[in-house]
Write an enzyme that holds these catalytic residues in place. Structure first.
Site, PDB file in Angstrom:
ATOM      1  N   ARG A  91       0.861  -1.188   0.000  1.00  0.00           N
ATOM      2  CA  ARG A  91       0.000   0.000   0.000  1.00  0.00           C
ATOM      3  C   ARG A  91       0.897   1.238   0.000  1.00  0.00           C
ATOM      4  NH1 ARG A  91      -2.219   3.009   4.812  1.00  0.00           N
ATOM      5  NH2 ARG A  91      -3.682   4.460   3.857  1.00  0.00           N
ATOM      6  N   HIS A 135      -2.629  11.118   0.915  1.00  0.00           N
ATOM      7  CA  HIS A 135      -2.045  10.853   2.228  1.00  0.00           C
ATOM      8  C   HIS A 135      -1.320  12.137   2.640  1.00  0.00           C
ATOM      9  CE1 HIS A 135      -0.544   7.463   5.038  1.00  0.00           C
ATOM     10  NE2 HIS A 135      -0.094   8.597   5.566  1.00  0.00           N
ATOM     11  N   GLU A 180      -7.022   8.691   6.582  1.00  0.00           N
ATOM     12  CA  GLU A 180      -7.207   9.303   7.892  1.00  0.00           C
ATOM     13  C   GLU A 180      -7.779  10.712   7.853  1.00  0.00           C
ATOM     14  OE1 GLU A 180      -3.478   8.857   9.970  1.00  0.00           O
ATOM     15  OE2 GLU A 180      -3.674   6.691  10.090  1.00  0.00           O
ATOM     16  N   ASN A 308      -7.074   2.065  10.206  1.00  0.00           N
ATOM     17  CA  ASN A 308      -5.741   2.192  10.794  1.00  0.00           C
ATOM     18  C   ASN A 308      -5.906   2.187  12.300  1.00  0.00           C
ATOM     19  OD1 ASN A 308      -5.012   2.516   8.164  1.00  0.00           O
ATOM     20  ND2 ASN A 308      -4.404   4.664   8.341  1.00  0.00           N
ATOM     21  N   TYR A 310      -3.881   1.898  16.045  1.00  0.00           N
ATOM     22  CA  TYR A 310      -2.621   1.926  16.793  1.00  0.00           C
ATOM     23  C   TYR A 310      -2.815   1.760  18.296  1.00  0.00           C
ATOM     24  CZ  TYR A 310      -0.290   3.333  12.540  1.00  0.00           C
ATOM     25  OH  TYR A 310       0.207   3.342  11.262  1.00  0.00           O
ATOM     26  N   GLU A 360      -3.330  -0.018   8.329  1.00  0.00           N
ATOM     27  CA  GLU A 360      -2.123   0.341   9.071  1.00  0.00           C
ATOM     28  C   GLU A 360      -2.229  -0.222  10.480  1.00  0.00           C
ATOM     29  OE1 GLU A 360      -0.991   4.497   9.303  1.00  0.00           O
ATOM     30  OE2 GLU A 360      -1.469   4.791   7.177  1.00  0.00           O
TER      31      GLU A 360
HETATM   32  O1  IFM Z   1       3.092   7.586   9.954  1.00  0.00           O
HETATM   33  C1  IFM Z   1       1.722   7.670  10.168  1.00  0.00           C
HETATM   34  C2  IFM Z   1       0.969   7.511   8.867  1.00  0.00           C
HETATM   35  O2  IFM Z   1       1.365   8.426   7.922  1.00  0.00           O
HETATM   36  C3  IFM Z   1      -0.504   7.682   9.104  1.00  0.00           C
HETATM   37  N1  IFM Z   1      -0.971   6.846  10.167  1.00  0.00           N
HETATM   38  C4  IFM Z   1      -0.227   6.850  11.392  1.00  0.00           C
HETATM   39  C5  IFM Z   1       1.243   6.628  11.129  1.00  0.00           C
HETATM   40  C6  IFM Z   1       2.028   6.637  12.446  1.00  0.00           C
HETATM   41  O3  IFM Z   1       1.863   7.847  13.097  1.00  0.00           O
END
Ligand code: IFM
Length: 451
Positions: A91, A135, A180, A308, A310, A360
């Protein structure tokens, strides 16, 4: 959502990772500004991130994207590297300022040539290209006319999307309109952390609305091109957990979820804004201008949604803390894999979902090259292992999860943190541009061999 267990996962590396269904897609991900460099080559114009980097005090280590990982020149070896991991998919994103340097109008074929080389190079190696159209690197000339606050930019985006798809066509397995939207709107225009660095909630909500609109306009354009590629969008979702059962904490968590997640999910998947947050913003006088029909445009069917993930938000009105021993990554983000399965299962229960991809997931750690020439990033292996398990649990609960992209292929420009945070499974020596597979890359490769 209430916290079910406050204890972070303490799992150790397991040699028996779960088996995912046949056909499940594994990949890695990057984005244009974070890796390409070649900021002034082949007709690329400045983006808002070039401007932001040049503004004193915005980037922690005062760096910029001029060279980054020099992927613009090293792309062939980078594609070989991706192949060597044993993934099926990659990606990456397209830089609008390379393709249409003036934001709208004249197309720069050299920009498209670069991405065509990437797409063909991936296919030649048996890898699926997954493209993100935006992006974060908006042409600066469009910011000069108001950026995403200007409704016209949504229409220019649809034109740009069509230009890219016209050249790359159905060779691309999937096109995501945006990466995002919360970051593009709130983080960048209300909280000021990212380009263009504004501190204006009303402006941020107008940006968010125009992103919804731009997504929908681009979807219509691409649908009309009869591509066989899947079309969708990528959201960053951060589930909110109340720190206690108190009404105040519960309410705060609900509103946090509404502002961060539902404000972006609902227009796309339901064609409406969430009522509770709408009313709160109305009272505050910060509602965006929404024209009749906009939400119908935004909510047309998508083939997939990328998520995404985290970490989570731990929400309390009186600053309750996470328990001692909670693990954090180098970003200061809590390691909370349960949040991924909770999130996916909740979405599955509350929305009519298209195919879902984790587009992500990954972690920054302060990696160093050891004397033995390896990078022993055990923390990242544990992080990925526990999140893979969480994803697997969601599959068992019936979530239509089709693939998983590890963020990131290699260390790169981590936005306001510059090069000080390393997210890659591949280590980059920025002096020499030498790439070294970290232990996590080797672990990922071995994991994939077992799939
Ligand atoms: O590096 C970023 C990415 O560009 C977008 N999502 C979160 C990642 C980590 O912060």
């Amino acid at each position: 959502m209430t916290v079910k267990s406050l204890a972070p996962s303490q799992e150790v590396i397991s040699n028996s990772p779960p088996r995912f269904p046949k056909g499940f897609i594994w990949g890695t991900a990057t984005s244009s500004f974070q890796i390409e460099g070649a900021a002034h080559e082949d007709g690329r114009s400045p983006s808002i991130w070039d401007t932001f980097c040049a503004t004193e005090g915005k980037i922690l280590d005062r760096t910029n994207g001029d060279i980054a990982c020099d992927h613009y020149h090293l792309w062939e070896q980078d594609l070989d590297l991706i192949k060597s991991l044993g993934v099926q998919a990659y990606r990456f994103s397209i830089a609008w300022p390379r393709v249409i340097p003036t934001g709208k109008g004249a197309v720069n074929s050299k920009g498209l040539d670069f991405y065509e080389r990437i797409v063909d190079g991936l296919i030649a190696r048996g890898l699926e290209p997954h493209v993100t159209l935006y992006h974060w690197d908006l042409p600066q000339c469009l910011q000069d006319i108001g950026g995403w606050e200007n409704r016209d930019v949504a229409y220019y985006f649809a034109d740009y999307a069509a230009v890219v798809a016209d050249r790359l066509g159905s060779r691309v397995k999937s096109y995501a309109t945006f990466n995002e939207p919360w970051c593009v709107s709130i983080l960048s225009n209300e909280l000021g952390h990212h380009a263009p660095g504004k501190f204006d909630r009303k402006a941020a909500l107008q940006v968010a609305h125009h992103l919804h609109l731009a997504h929908g306009l681009a979807m219509s354009r691409l649908r009309g091109m009869n591509l066989t590629s899947d079309l969708g969008i990528v959201l960053n979702l951060t589930p909110a957990y109340a720190a206690s059962d108190s009404e105040a904490d519960q309410h705060e968590a609900t509103m946090n979820d509404g502002r961060t997640n539902r404000w972006f999910l609902d227009p796309i998947l339901r064609g409406e804004y969430p009522q509770d947050v709408w009313e709160a913003y109305e009272e505050e006088g910060v509602l965006p201008t929404v024209l009749p029909g906009d939400l119908a445009v935004a909510s047309q069917p998508i083939d997939f949604m990328g998520i995404n993930y985290y970490t989570r938000s731990f929400v309390s009105v009186d600053d309750k803390k996470l328990p001692e021993g909670t693990e954090f990554t180098d970003m200061g983000w809590e390691v909370f894999p349960q949040g991924l399965s909770d999130l996916l299962i909740r979405l599955h229960n509350e929305y009519k979902l298209p195919d879902i991809y984790i587009t992500e997931n990954g972690a920054a750690y302060p990696d160093q090259m050891a004397e033995d020439g390896h990078v022993h990033d055990t923390g990242r292996i544990n992080y990925l292992n526990s999140h893979f398990k969480a994803a697997h649990a969601s599959l068992e609960a019936g979530v239509p999860l089709k693939g998983y992209f590890v963020w990131s292929l290699m260390d790169n420009f981590e936005w306001a943190f510059g090069y000080s945070k390393r997210f890659g499974v591949v280590y980059v020596d920025y002096e020499t541009q030498k790439r070294t597979l970290k232990d996590s890359a080797l672990w990922y490769r071995d994991f994939l061999k077992e799939q």
